[in-house]
Design an enzyme around this catalytic site. Structure first.
Site, mmCIF file in Angstrom:
data_model
loop_
_atom_site.group_PDB
_atom_site.id
_atom_site.type_symbol
_atom_site.label_atom_id
_atom_site.label_comp_id
_atom_site.label_asym_id
_atom_site.label_seq_id
_atom_site.Cartn_x
_atom_site.Cartn_y
_atom_site.Cartn_z
ATOM 1 N N LYS A 214 1.004 -1.208 0.037
ATOM 2 C CA LYS A 214 0.021 0.199 0.090
ATOM 3 C C LYS A 214 0.814 1.594 -0.050
ATOM 4 O O LYS A 214 0.591 2.153 -0.788
ATOM 5 C CB LYS A 214 -0.798 -0.151 1.302
ATOM 6 C CG LYS A 214 -1.496 1.436 1.629
ATOM 7 C CD LYS A 214 -2.632 1.654 0.624
ATOM 8 C CE LYS A 214 -3.059 3.028 0.712
ATOM 9 N NZ LYS A 214 -4.256 3.326 -0.174
ATOM 10 N N CYS A 268 -3.446 10.768 1.306
ATOM 11 C CA CYS A 268 -2.735 9.666 1.078
ATOM 12 C C CYS A 268 -1.394 9.793 0.509
ATOM 13 O O CYS A 268 -0.420 9.490 0.994
ATOM 14 C CB CYS A 268 -3.532 8.517 0.089
ATOM 15 S SG CYS A 268 -5.405 8.676 0.634
HETATM 16 N N1 SAJ Z 1 -1.451 14.841 -9.016
HETATM 17 C C1 SAJ Z 1 -0.557 15.547 -9.681
HETATM 18 N N2 SAJ Z 1 -0.014 15.191 -10.823
HETATM 19 C C2 SAJ Z 1 -0.524 13.945 -11.270
HETATM 20 C C3 SAJ Z 1 -1.578 13.047 -10.471
HETATM 21 C C4 SAJ Z 1 -1.814 13.631 -9.320
HETATM 22 O O1 SAJ Z 1 -0.124 16.860 -9.418
HETATM 23 O O2 SAJ Z 1 -0.136 13.469 -12.496
HETATM 24 C C5 SAJ Z 1 -1.700 15.375 -7.412
HETATM 25 C C6 SAJ Z 1 -3.331 15.518 -7.420
HETATM 26 O O3 SAJ Z 1 -3.513 16.873 -8.023
HETATM 27 C C7 SAJ Z 1 -3.387 15.535 -6.046
HETATM 28 C C8 SAJ Z 1 -2.646 14.407 -5.384
HETATM 29 O O4 SAJ Z 1 -1.483 14.420 -6.589
HETATM 30 O O5 SAJ Z 1 -3.127 16.851 -5.343
HETATM 31 C C9 SAJ Z 1 -3.169 13.040 -5.173
HETATM 32 O O6 SAJ Z 1 -4.039 12.783 -6.091
HETATM 33 P P1 SAJ Z 1 -4.344 11.371 -6.855
HETATM 34 O O7 SAJ Z 1 -5.434 11.347 -7.634
HETATM 35 O O8 SAJ Z 1 -2.739 11.024 -7.397
HETATM 36 O O9 SAJ Z 1 -4.358 10.381 -5.604
HETATM 37 P P2 SAJ Z 1 -5.427 10.324 -4.326
HETATM 38 O O10 SAJ Z 1 -4.763 10.592 -3.316
HETATM 39 O O11 SAJ Z 1 -6.695 11.021 -4.674
HETATM 40 O O12 SAJ Z 1 -5.706 8.768 -4.432
HETATM 41 C C10 SAJ Z 1 -4.511 7.736 -3.999
HETATM 42 C C11 SAJ Z 1 -4.769 6.708 -5.136
HETATM 43 N N3 SAJ Z 1 -3.394 6.054 -5.327
HETATM 44 C C12 SAJ Z 1 -2.595 5.711 -6.350
HETATM 45 O O13 SAJ Z 1 -3.139 6.103 -7.462
HETATM 46 C C13 SAJ Z 1 -1.548 4.927 -6.355
HETATM 47 C C14 SAJ Z 1 -5.695 5.689 -4.613
HETATM 48 O O14 SAJ Z 1 -5.788 4.603 -5.387
HETATM 49 C C15 SAJ Z 1 -5.503 5.380 -3.158
HETATM 50 O O15 SAJ Z 1 -6.479 4.320 -2.671
HETATM 51 C C16 SAJ Z 1 -5.219 6.552 -2.454
HETATM 52 O O16 SAJ Z 1 -4.412 7.484 -2.757
HETATM 53 C C17 SAJ Z 1 -5.430 6.297 -1.051
HETATM 54 O O17 SAJ Z 1 -6.256 6.389 -0.481
HETATM 55 O O18 SAJ Z 1 -4.355 5.737 -0.470
#
Ligand code: SAJ
Length: 416
Positions: A214, A268
């Site tokens: 995780k 997360c």
């Molecule tokens: N972000 C960027 N650039 C990107 C992708 C995301 O700057 O290319 C930023 C987003 O704007 C945001 C942050 O990263 O601020 C996180 O967003 P996210 O969509 O990547 O992830 P979360 O936090 O909404 O959800 C993540 C997911 N993990 C993965 O994709 C590996 C989800 O599957 C998990 O279940 C979740 O964390 C969790 O609960 O751990």
């Protein structure tokens, strides 16, 4: 419909616990939801929800009306317990297992031979063994499994949630689950429970590997985003459009860079890598650096706004978006909020805030003078500096001629 579990108790009715409880209940398993927050319990028992997740309220309303889900503040006996409580930090990024400890101690008196205890909270490696030790200390009359050991009265498993906020109901059913059993029998028992609703596969493992898996998934994403954020700084210095650059590099069959932005938010990705760093600080060098790169990005954005603001005596600055990512209303741990708060505090000029997913200015911003909650159109019309922080779909179509007269800082590359 499960035949093996007469009922299940879900401890912690937040972003993971509530959808999990609701999905189990829709598949015919009677669920007792437990939360220390009386308001959350009352809301759920009224068929409503206290969190935001698309389609969840309709599902909760249905199972509460059908008598399959009931919430309470006091744990009750069940055949299986799913613990989905927060694991925040204390001090300097030290994981706080206080909620896991309290939850396990609250169910310990209720345990009977054959029960299953599952920890779903994102946790540092070793937490499931620690939780087993807390349970065993509270119940010397029962036997508990040791890692990889023989059969025991109670089955203990770590099974991380991996669902994406905004797509929880879909991913809860479709994603594969990692089942880290203290023994193979524990993993089998938990798989039987998850297969009552899961269309994905149960991948059987041990708790330490499952805990680390995780953390690894979110650290991988954090490192990849840090790479993109670092590239954005390098590209800016070298007068290169970073989004064009990434598009081109990603045409290589083995390159897949994520997108730069104003920083990494949410509860997360910006948190979990610290659990690895805290455990192995001398080894987790890249993971630690990625965290720092992503945490510094909001300050870089603030600095850019300040530099541009110097040209005006009292600039009007529009902040477009406060959520931590697009098309959701979750403002917690949001880099956009951090940036807006800093700008409000510094009082560089007038601050126009736009967030289509909330109805009023959040308290943290409302307390500053010169901060106004306005519509997207008003903000773009009135601003001298337009700061795009979140790529919400509402911001996609903008009057480009209007933008030409303004200073535009597009942290998401939405209007390139
Ligand atoms: N972000 C960027 N650039 C990107 C992708 C995301 O700057 O290319 C930023 C987003 O704007 C945001 C942050 O990263 O601020 C996180 O967003 P996210 O969509 O990547 O992830 P979360 O936090 O909404 O959800 C993540 C997911 N993990 C993965 O994709 C590996 C989800 O599957 C998990 O279940 C979740 O964390 C969790 O609960 O751990």
């Amino acid at each position: 419909m499960s035949t093996e579990f007469a009922n299940v108790s879900v401890i912690g009715l937040g972003y993971i616990g509530l959808p999990t409880a609701a999905i189990l209940a829709t598949h015919g398993v009677p669920v007792i939801g437990v939360d220390i927050n009386q308001m959350a319990v009352d809301t759920i028992n009224a068929g409503k929800i206290h969190i935001v997740e698309p389609e969840l309220e309709a599902v909760v309303s249905g199972v509460v009306t059908a008598g399959k889900l009931r919430a309470t503040t006091k744990p009750e006996a069940a055949d299986a317990y799913i613990i989905a409580v927060p694991t925040p930090f204390k001090g300097d990024h030290e994981p706080d297992l206080g909620y896991v400890e309290a939850a396990s101690k609250s169910i310990a008196p209720l345990l009977k031979k054959g029960d299953l205890v599952i920890l779903e909270s994102t946790s540092p490696v070793g937490t499931t063994e620690q939780m087993t030790a807390w349970l065993a200390a509270a119940r010397p009359d029962l036997t508990f499994p040791t890692l990889g050991g023989d059969a025991a009265d109670i089955f203990v498993v770590y099974c991380p949630e991996r669902v994406l906020p905004g797509r929880v109901l879909h991913e809860l059913v479709e994603n594969d689950r990692i089942i880290g059993g203290m023994t193979p029998a524990c993993a089998e028992r938990a798989s039987a429970l998850y297969y009552t609703f899961l269309r994905g596969k149960c991948l059987l493992s041990d708790p330490r590997t499952a805990e680390m898996a995780k953390l690894t998934e979110n650290a991988f994403r954090d490192v990849n985003i840090a790479f993109a954020n670092e590239l954005s700084l390098i590209a800016e210095r070298l007068s290169i459009n970073v989004w064009d650059l990434i598009d081109l590099a990603n045409r290589h069959p083995r390159v897949n860079i994520l997108q730069p932005g104003p920083g990494v938010g949410g509860h997360c990705i910006a948190v979990d890598p610290w659990f690895i760093v805290h455990k192995t600080p001398d080894l987790a060098r890249m993971i630690h650096t990625a965290r720092k790169v992503n945490d510094e990005k909001p300050h870089y954005v603030i600095h850019r706004v300040e530099e541009h603001a110097k040209r005006f005596s009292k600039p009007v600055i529009a902040c477009l978006g406060l959520a931590y990512k697009p098309d959701i209303d979750d403002l917690r741990e949001s880099p956009s909020m951090e940036i807006a708060e800093h700008l409000a505090q510094k009082q560089l000029g007038e601050l126009l805030i736009v967030e289509p997913h909330v109805t009023a200015l959040p308290k943290n911003l409302a307390k500053y003078p010169g901060v106004e909650f306005v519509s997207f159109q008003t903000a773009v019309q009135r601003a001298d500096i337009v700061l795009l922080l979140v790529n919400h779909r509402q911001f996609r179509n903008v009057d480009r001629r209007l933008l030409m007269e303004k200073i535009v800082i597009d942290t998401r590359g939405m209007w390139r």
